[in-house]
Design a protein around this motif. Structure first.
Motif, PDB file in Angstrom:
ATOM      1  N   SER A   1       0.828  -1.211   0.000  1.00  0.00           N
ATOM      2  CA  SER A   1       0.000   0.000   0.000  1.00  0.00           C
ATOM      3  C   SER A   1       0.857   1.254   0.000  1.00  0.00           C
ATOM      4  CB  SER A   1      -0.918  -0.001   1.228  1.00  0.00           C
ATOM      5  OG  SER A   1      -1.845  -1.072   1.186  1.00  0.00           O
ATOM      6  N   VAL A   2       1.937   1.242   0.765  1.00  0.00           N
ATOM      7  CA  VAL A   2       2.851   2.391   0.811  1.00  0.00           C
ATOM      8  C   VAL A   2       3.504   2.604  -0.545  1.00  0.00           C
ATOM      9  CG1 VAL A   2       5.032   3.231   1.791  1.00  0.00           C
ATOM     10  CG2 VAL A   2       3.279   2.260   3.297  1.00  0.00           C
ATOM     11  N   LEU A   3       3.960   1.518  -1.173  1.00  0.00           N
ATOM     12  CA  LEU A   3       4.651   1.652  -2.459  1.00  0.00           C
ATOM     13  C   LEU A   3       3.695   2.028  -3.590  1.00  0.00           C
ATOM     14  CD1 LEU A   3       7.184  -1.307  -2.195  1.00  0.00           C
ATOM     15  CD2 LEU A   3       7.638   1.135  -1.947  1.00  0.00           C
ATOM     16  N   ILE A   4       2.468   1.544  -3.527  1.00  0.00           N
ATOM     17  CA  ILE A   4       1.475   1.974  -4.523  1.00  0.00           C
ATOM     18  C   ILE A   4       1.236   3.473  -4.398  1.00  0.00           C
ATOM     19  CG2 ILE A   4      -0.966   1.839  -5.159  1.00  0.00           C
ATOM     20  CD1 ILE A   4      -0.837  -1.152  -4.536  1.00  0.00           C
ATOM     21  N   ALA A   5       1.142   3.976  -3.153  1.00  0.00           N
ATOM     22  CA  ALA A   5       0.967   5.412  -2.938  1.00  0.00           C
ATOM     23  C   ALA A   5       2.167   6.190  -3.457  1.00  0.00           C
ATOM     24  CB  ALA A   5       0.744   5.703  -1.451  1.00  0.00           C
ATOM     25  N   LEU A   6       3.359   5.621  -3.328  1.00  0.00           N
ATOM     26  CA  LEU A   6       4.551   6.266  -3.879  1.00  0.00           C
ATOM     27  C   LEU A   6       4.459   6.393  -5.384  1.00  0.00           C
ATOM     28  CD1 LEU A   6       7.572   7.162  -4.050  1.00  0.00           C
ATOM     29  CD2 LEU A   6       8.127   4.714  -4.104  1.00  0.00           C
TER      30      LEU A   6
ATOM     31  N   SER B   1      10.963   1.643   3.417  1.00  0.00           N
ATOM     32  CA  SER B   1       9.599   1.135   3.609  1.00  0.00           C
ATOM     33  C   SER B   1       9.535   0.101   4.724  1.00  0.00           C
ATOM     34  CB  SER B   1       9.053   0.557   2.304  1.00  0.00           C
ATOM     35  OG  SER B   1       9.876  -0.483   1.808  1.00  0.00           O
ATOM     36  N   GLU B   2      10.574  -0.701   4.874  1.00  0.00           N
ATOM     37  CA  GLU B   2      10.584  -1.695   5.949  1.00  0.00           C
ATOM     38  C   GLU B   2      10.522  -1.009   7.311  1.00  0.00           C
ATOM     39  OE1 GLU B   2      10.456  -4.893   5.639  1.00  0.00           O
ATOM     40  OE2 GLU B   2      11.006  -5.302   3.560  1.00  0.00           O
TER      41      GLU B   2
ATOM     42  N   CYS C   1       7.414  10.208   6.961  1.00  0.00           N
ATOM     43  CA  CYS C   1       7.776   9.356   5.831  1.00  0.00           C
ATOM     44  C   CYS C   1       7.495  10.122   4.541  1.00  0.00           C
ATOM     45  CB  CYS C   1       6.996   8.047   5.849  1.00  0.00           C
ATOM     46  SG  CYS C   1       7.324   6.970   4.424  1.00  0.00           S
ATOM     47  N   ALA C   2       8.521  10.376   3.750  1.00  0.00           N
ATOM     48  CA  ALA C   2       8.372  11.088   2.481  1.00  0.00           C
ATOM     49  C   ALA C   2       8.269  10.080   1.346  1.00  0.00           C
ATOM     50  CB  ALA C   2       9.552  12.028   2.257  1.00  0.00           C
TER      51      ALA C   2
ATOM     52  N   TYR D   1      12.085   7.568 -11.178  1.00  0.00           N
ATOM     53  CA  TYR D   1      12.709   7.069  -9.961  1.00  0.00           C
ATOM     54  C   TYR D   1      12.000   7.625  -8.734  1.00  0.00           C
ATOM     55  CZ  TYR D   1      16.491   5.476 -12.994  1.00  0.00           C
ATOM     56  OH  TYR D   1      17.201   4.841 -13.984  1.00  0.00           O
ATOM     57  N   GLY D   2      12.128   6.901  -7.632  1.00  0.00           N
ATOM     58  CA  GLY D   2      11.447   7.326  -6.416  1.00  0.00           C
ATOM     59  C   GLY D   2      12.264   7.075  -5.167  1.00  0.00           C
ATOM     60  N   VAL D   3      11.789   7.644  -4.053  1.00  0.00           N
ATOM     61  CA  VAL D   3      12.407   7.424  -2.747  1.00  0.00           C
ATOM     62  C   VAL D   3      11.312   7.217  -1.699  1.00  0.00           C
ATOM     63  CG1 VAL D   3      14.526   8.733  -3.224  1.00  0.00           C
ATOM     64  CG2 VAL D   3      12.531   9.906  -2.264  1.00  0.00           C
ATOM     65  N   VAL D   4      11.630   6.389  -0.715  1.00  0.00           N
ATOM     66  CA  VAL D   4      10.831   6.268   0.500  1.00  0.00           C
ATOM     67  C   VAL D   4      11.761   6.599   1.653  1.00  0.00           C
ATOM     68  CG1 VAL D   4       9.426   4.786   1.970  1.00  0.00           C
ATOM     69  CG2 VAL D   4       9.396   4.453  -0.512  1.00  0.00           C
TER      70      VAL D   4
END
Length: 519
Positions: free
Chosen positions: A268-273, A311-312, A477-478, A511-514
């Protein structure tokens, strides 16, 4: 400051909202009544720090004239029209005492040819944003003239000096006066900090159309509404796929095994990213295969595009605190498909029992084309709840569930002028800080919010995120896909590989970051 003071009101006056559509000017049909009551409290005793901004609507009656502006004493509602009533912002100088650890680097400017910032302020905001906005709306003669003047300023951005925002009835004018003082009369559109001029451009559009002026033909008009609507409509196919997953999770409720819970939370977090790729100020809804977002979040390709992945850590923190009815906050970025992914994240947090409530922090006026306001959240919820079951079999059930969350207070919508201003987040007003206190985690979504989190400055790309975000009083969390030439917390080997593979890696959203920081 211009603050709104309603006189005595009964709960029955505001507990039922109605819909009104005048052209593109739409007021949502349902916003939780408790939030309405909070937004209409008297602010005369709050001084320069007004109550946090909300959105409220008043059904026109003979009592409507009793809602007046404390500064100009004009009624804020016109007969026969439902319009937003907004609470004033507070002074930007009242803020946190802390800042990032280390020397603060200089602002990004827009005066270096070949950079994304230069292209944005010298061309893109004029050709890709202002001119299409003018074409999409039927503005009156006065607004058209002001928008044309703004277009000419941007056409001559290298030489045109910045000016103050005019006193257009907006309660944020004093704050903008403070923001622009270092730059007006001295800097051009390209010489001032990029973040300042980009936010300023959108505020100038609001000034030009008379957004805050009750006497204007375009009072309360969202000039980007048609673009937002197209983005929402184009996201339906992908949204239905997400709805199938969300409904299945909702059926399980809090009965998921720990390993399932952890896996679904991370997904869910990565989908939102990756939903942040669907930025309507960069590309139209049809240019991106939105359905690939969910796949990218769990695939090896998606992982390879993450230049930093905490994310972990964020998932472990949320799961460790899931008992006891904790709250999660989301500083929202874009409407359209990205907003859908944010709502799906909030849906999972509530149905799984990880959070008892989710607070959405939203924009107080239209900005950056697709940035979400309360009305955009409610438009999305209503649109989904009323979708055609034959074509979208899963979406209506999800929309109905979301509507229930809003009505029973598990989802809370908060607008604030701070989110439509360029001020660095370490200068966050104290009442905004206080509103965030008590949360388990604040998700900061999108590129513009990320830029403000970093102060829109030239940090070394590998400078630790925990040092930049050290001023945050709560866990943060960005979630950001890269769309500007700045960043931090990205290992040198990862950025070197990205640069080798794609020369536009910093700006194209690939590209992305968490990032995660817990004080």
């Amino acid at each position: 400051l211009c603050q709104l003071h309603p006189t005595r009101r009964k709960r029955s006056d505001v507990s039922k909202l109605t819909a009104s559509a005048l052209g593109d000017r739409h007021v949502p049909r349902a916003i939780e009544a408790k939030m309405m009551m909070n937004s209409m409290l008297c602010t005369t005793a709050t001084g320069p720090r007004a109550l946090p901004a909300r959105i409220a609507t008043q059904k026109p009656t003979s009592r409507a004239s009793r809602i007046r502006c404390l500064r100009c004493a004009k009624a804020v509602l016109r007969p026969g029209v439902h319009w937003p009533v907004r609470v004033a912002p507070r002074c930007a100088s009242v803020g946190m005492a802390t800042s990032p650890i280390g020397d603060i680097p200089p602002f990004l400017l827009s005066n270096e040819p070949g950079t994304w910032a230069y292209d944005t302020m010298s061309r893109r905001v004029r050709e890709n944003i202002l001119e299409p906005t003018i074409a999409d709306n039927e503005f009156n003669e006065e607004s058209s003239a002001k928008l044309e003047a703004l277009r000419q300023e941007l056409l001559n951005a290298t030489s045109t000096k910045l000016r103050d925002i005019e006193d257009d009835g907006g309660p944020d004018v004093p704050t903008w006066k403070e923001i622009m003082t270092p730059y007006t009369g001295n800097n051009t559109w390209l010489d001032a900090p990029w973040c300042v001029t980009e936010f300023y451009m959108y505020r100038r559009i609001m000034e030009a159309i008379g957004y805050f002026n009750p006497e204007s033909d375009h009072f309360g008009l969202d000039p980007f509404q048609s673009t937002k609507t197209k983005g929402l409509e184009s996201a339906m196919a992908s949204s239905d796929a997400l709805a199938e997953r969300s409904n299945a999770i909702a059926d399980q409720g809090a009965n998921m095994r720990r390993d399932e819970l952890e896996a679904e939370l991370k997904l869910s977090v990565l989908i939102a990213l990756w939903g942040n790729r669907m930025d309507l100020s960069l590309w139209s809804g049809g240019e991106r295969a939105a359905g690939a977002m969910a796949l990218a979040a769990s695939s090896e390709d998606g992982k390879s595009m993450l230049l930093c992945d905490h994310s972990e850590a964020v998932c472990a923190s949320l799961l460790a605190k899931m008992s006891g009815g904790h709250r999660v906050d989301i500083i929202v970025d874009n409407a359209g498909f990205e907003l859908v992914t944010d709502l799906c994240l909030a849906d999972f947090l509530v149905t799984s029992g990880i959070a008892s409530s989710v607070v959405f922090h939203l924009k107080s006026h239209p900005t950056f084309v697709s940035d979400a306001m309360s009305k955009d959240v409610m438009d999305t919820v209503d649109y989904f709840a009323n979708a055609d079951v034959a074509n979208h079999p899963n979406t209506p059930a999800m929309g109905a569930r979301w509507l229930k969350y809003v009505k029973d207070g598990r989802w809370i919508l908060r607008e604030d002028f701070f989110w439509v201003q360029p001020t660095e987040m370490w200068k966050m007003p104290q009442d905004v800080v206080e509103a965030l206190q008590g949360t388990t985690c604040v998700f900061v979504k999108g590129d513009a919010n990320y830029r403000r989190l970093l102060g829109d400055r030239h940090w070394p790309l590998d400078y630790p995120f925990e040092k930049v975000a050290a001023y945050w009083p709560v866990p943060v969390c960005a979630l950001r896909t890269l769309k500007a030439e700045l960043g931090c917390g990205m290992p040198q080997d990862r950025t070197a590989k990205a640069m080798e593979d794609d020369e536009q890696w910093l700006v194209n959203g690939r590209y992305g970051v968490v990032h995660y920081f817990c004080p």
